[in-house]
Design an enzyme around this catalytic site. Structure first.
Site, PDB file in Angstrom:
ATOM      1  N   LYS A 125       7.503  10.071   9.470  1.00  0.00           N
ATOM      2  CA  LYS A 125       7.133  10.418   8.089  1.00  0.00           C
ATOM      3  C   LYS A 125       7.640  11.807   7.752  1.00  0.00           C
ATOM      4  O   LYS A 125       7.774  12.678   8.635  1.00  0.00           O
ATOM      5  CB  LYS A 125       5.621  10.350   7.860  1.00  0.00           C
ATOM      6  N   ASP A 146      -2.592  11.527  10.567  1.00  0.00           N
ATOM      7  CA  ASP A 146      -1.376  10.869  10.073  1.00  0.00           C
ATOM      8  C   ASP A 146      -1.255   9.407  10.503  1.00  0.00           C
ATOM      9  O   ASP A 146      -0.311   8.725  10.111  1.00  0.00           O
ATOM     10  CB  ASP A 146      -0.119  11.566  10.646  1.00  0.00           C
TER      11      ASP A 146
HETATM   12  O1  C5P Z   1      -5.634  14.932  12.887  1.00  0.00           O
HETATM   13  P1  C5P Z   1      -4.716  15.449  13.938  1.00  0.00           P
HETATM   14  O2  C5P Z   1      -5.246  15.197  15.331  1.00  0.00           O
HETATM   15  O3  C5P Z   1      -3.308  15.014  13.783  1.00  0.00           O
HETATM   16  O4  C5P Z   1      -4.696  17.015  13.761  1.00  0.00           O
HETATM   17  C1  C5P Z   1      -4.142  17.890  14.710  1.00  0.00           C
HETATM   18  C2  C5P Z   1      -4.595  19.304  14.407  1.00  0.00           C
HETATM   19  O5  C5P Z   1      -3.970  19.755  13.204  1.00  0.00           O
HETATM   20  C3  C5P Z   1      -6.076  19.458  14.146  1.00  0.00           C
HETATM   21  O6  C5P Z   1      -6.774  19.660  15.355  1.00  0.00           O
HETATM   22  C4  C5P Z   1      -6.116  20.668  13.257  1.00  0.00           C
HETATM   23  O7  C5P Z   1      -5.956  21.858  14.021  1.00  0.00           O
HETATM   24  C5  C5P Z   1      -4.872  20.525  12.418  1.00  0.00           C
HETATM   25  N1  C5P Z   1      -5.131  19.835  11.138  1.00  0.00           N
HETATM   26  C6  C5P Z   1      -5.823  20.493  10.138  1.00  0.00           C
HETATM   27  N2  C5P Z   1      -6.041  19.875   8.944  1.00  0.00           N
HETATM   28  C7  C5P Z   1      -5.566  18.630   8.716  1.00  0.00           C
HETATM   29  C8  C5P Z   1      -4.830  17.947   9.714  1.00  0.00           C
HETATM   30  C9  C5P Z   1      -4.633  18.574  10.917  1.00  0.00           C
HETATM   31  O8  C5P Z   1      -6.269  21.632  10.318  1.00  0.00           O
HETATM   32  N3  C5P Z   1      -5.774  18.056   7.530  1.00  0.00           N
END
Ligand code: C5P
Length: 306
Positions: A14, A144
């Site tokens: 993406k 994602d």
């Molecule tokens: O959701 P995901 O595990 O992909 O997110 C990885 C990291 O990215 C989270 O632990 C956070 O630090 C950051 N993140 C965030 N806000 C989001 C998505 C991700 O702060 N909306």
């Protein structure tokens, strides 16, 4: 009854055409208004029948597969465990991930693998998991991952996990320039907080970009591309700013950091334009330059020819 045959599922990378980021919520995540687009750069995950759960990772020679974990830390492995617990059983299968999406590149490659693993194991074991349940399990795996299931072009809200498809009449051509070294998504978000301590809790909306998508005109889309994580990513990796300027001086309509980076994507007018730009960038010291178009489908079974 389980399928006796391996099941291969393809999931796309993406890019974020719009990534509006608000001040962090109480749970630490940042509220997003984002527009995702799935582009034709894909990982394949094959689930083979097996007595245990295992994971292997292979990939294009320019991808550093050695840095990808093959244990419970891999999102595809976690996907298998979560899908199993949803159905009250331990799921088995030999998962083989064939990577073409750069690792830690801001292209959601790990999320694509998780989404593909969910669909592949669902089919291998004939689980019949509903779309709503798959989306809910995907959201637990990462912000994602739901988008990696649906693909196309979609608006993402919440922390990015709430997705709905949006109107998109264009065929958009992208030149994708990965970096040799990945960037940590949490580190880029932390840097955003440092640079913008007074960020608005409400992220900037995507209205201009959504209108541009409905025109089908690359020049309109170029004007409305937006990424609030670009400034922190470029501050951490100044060479990304140089690369964007370079690509634009070589004729790209617009260059932008993809997600939290470090991959940079350039919007072009046509397939020919994208190939020309890719050639120019390769001649000026970028060993890996890819061309892909969007939007493409989300996670789907690849028909087997055996
Ligand atoms: O959701 P995901 O595990 O992909 O997110 C990885 C990291 O990215 C989270 O632990 C956070 O630090 C950051 N993140 C965030 N806000 C989001 C998505 C991700 O702060 N909306």
């Amino acid at each position: 009854m389980s399928s006796q045959h391996p099941v291969t599922v393809r999931a796309a990378a993406k890019i974020n055409l719009h990534l509006g980021v608000g001040a962090p919520r109480e749970d630490g995540f940042h509220p997003l208004t984002t527009v995702y687009q799935a582009v034709g750069l894909c990982d394949d995950v094959t689930a083979h029948p097996a007595d245990e759960l295992s994971l292997e990772v292979d990939g294009s020679d320019w991808i550093d597969v050695d840095v990808v974990p093959t244990d419970g830390a891999n999102l595809a492995h976690r996907a298998a465990v979560l899908l199993g617990s949803h159905h009250g059983r331990d799921l088995t299968g030999r998962l083989v991930v064939e990577k073409a999406i750069p690792v830690a590149g801001g292209l959601a490659g790990g999320s694509a693998d998780a989404a593909a693993a969910l669909v592949a194991l669902d089919r291998l074991h004939d689980l019949g998991t509903s779309d709503d349940d798959l989306l809910r399990i995907a959201a637990e795996l990462g912000s994602d991952v739901p988008f990696a299931l649906i693909g196309g072009t979609a608006l993402g809200t919440g922390r990015g996990e709430l997705v709905e498809s949006v109107g998109d009449v264009g065929t958009w051509w992208w030149v994708i320039v990965p970096s040799r070294e990945g960037l940590s998504t949490p580190a880029v978000y932390r840097h955003f907080d440092k640079l913008f301590p007074k960020a608005d809790p409400t992220p900037p909306d995507a209205e201009g970009l959504l209108s541009a998508l409905r025109t089908g005109q690359p020049i309109s889309l170029a004007r409305t591309l937006h990424n609030d994580l670009q400034e922190p990513a470029v501050d951490l990796r100044p060479e990304l700013g140089t690369l964007i300027e370079h690509g634009e001086s070589e004729g790209a309509l617009r260059g932008i950091v993809s997600g939290s980076g470090p991959t940079v994507v350039f919007l072009c007018e046509s397939a020919d334009h994208a190939r020309d730009l890719a050639g120019a960038l390769m001649r000026t010291g970028h060993p890996v330059v890819l061309v892909a178009n969007g939007a493409v489908a989300g996670s789907h079974v690849v028909p087997s020819h055996v």
